[in-house]
Design an enzyme around this catalytic site. Structure first.
Site: not given
Length: 160
Positions: A39, A35-37
């Site tokens: 990803t 759920e990371c930028g």
């Protein structure tokens, strides 16, 4: 521990993996999050893996929930997400800590081999370490480095 081949880690499915099996291969080790930028880098990592796996290259993904709680799921959820969203086939491992009191021994070692711009600690998800065929860390890339930007370094090592 003197090189990557001295370590083990638990795979995302629960079995233990000894990295002595990676002797002679070029390896890119990455702390990941769903759920990371960053990803979408899973896509680029998988492309590198597919492009070079037959030449002695692999990617090892280590999910980590230490940065903004961006990897909250259980191992089975993480594996399913990676496969269905990005077609990930490279090896994934159980969630690890990459900083702090409970840092996985592999990550403790990686950080001593190559420091980042602000010291040894990992600053965010998708920090990458490139390891040569003898198990030595040759480069560290910060999260904003796209996997495709590492291609020349991988090719240089594979040609040695």
């Amino acid at each position: 521990m003197s090189n990557l081949h001295d370590f083990t880690a638990d795979t995302i499915s629960g079995s233990q993996d000894g990295f002595e099996r990676l002797a002679g291969q070029v390896v890119l080790i990455v702390n990941t999050a769903s759920e990371c930028g960053f990803t979408p880098q899973y896509d680029g990592l998988e492309k590198l893996y597919e492009q070079y796996k037959d030449r002695g290259f692999t990617v090892l993904g280590f999910p980590c929930n230490q940065f903004g709680g961006q990897e909250p799921g259980a191992e089975q959820e993480i594996q399913e997400f990676c496969r269905t969203s990005f077609g990930v086939e490279f090896p994934l491992y159980k969630k690890v800590d990459v900083n702090g009191l409970h840092t996985h021994p592999l990550w403790e070692w990686l950080k001593t081999q190559k420091q980042g711009p602000n010291g040894a600690d990992i600053e965010w998800n998708f920090t990458k370490f490139l390891v040569d065929q003898s198990g030595q860390v040759v480069a560290r890339y910060e999260p904003a480095t796209e996997p495709a930007e590492i291609t020349a370094d991988i090719e240089d090592l594979l040609e040695k």
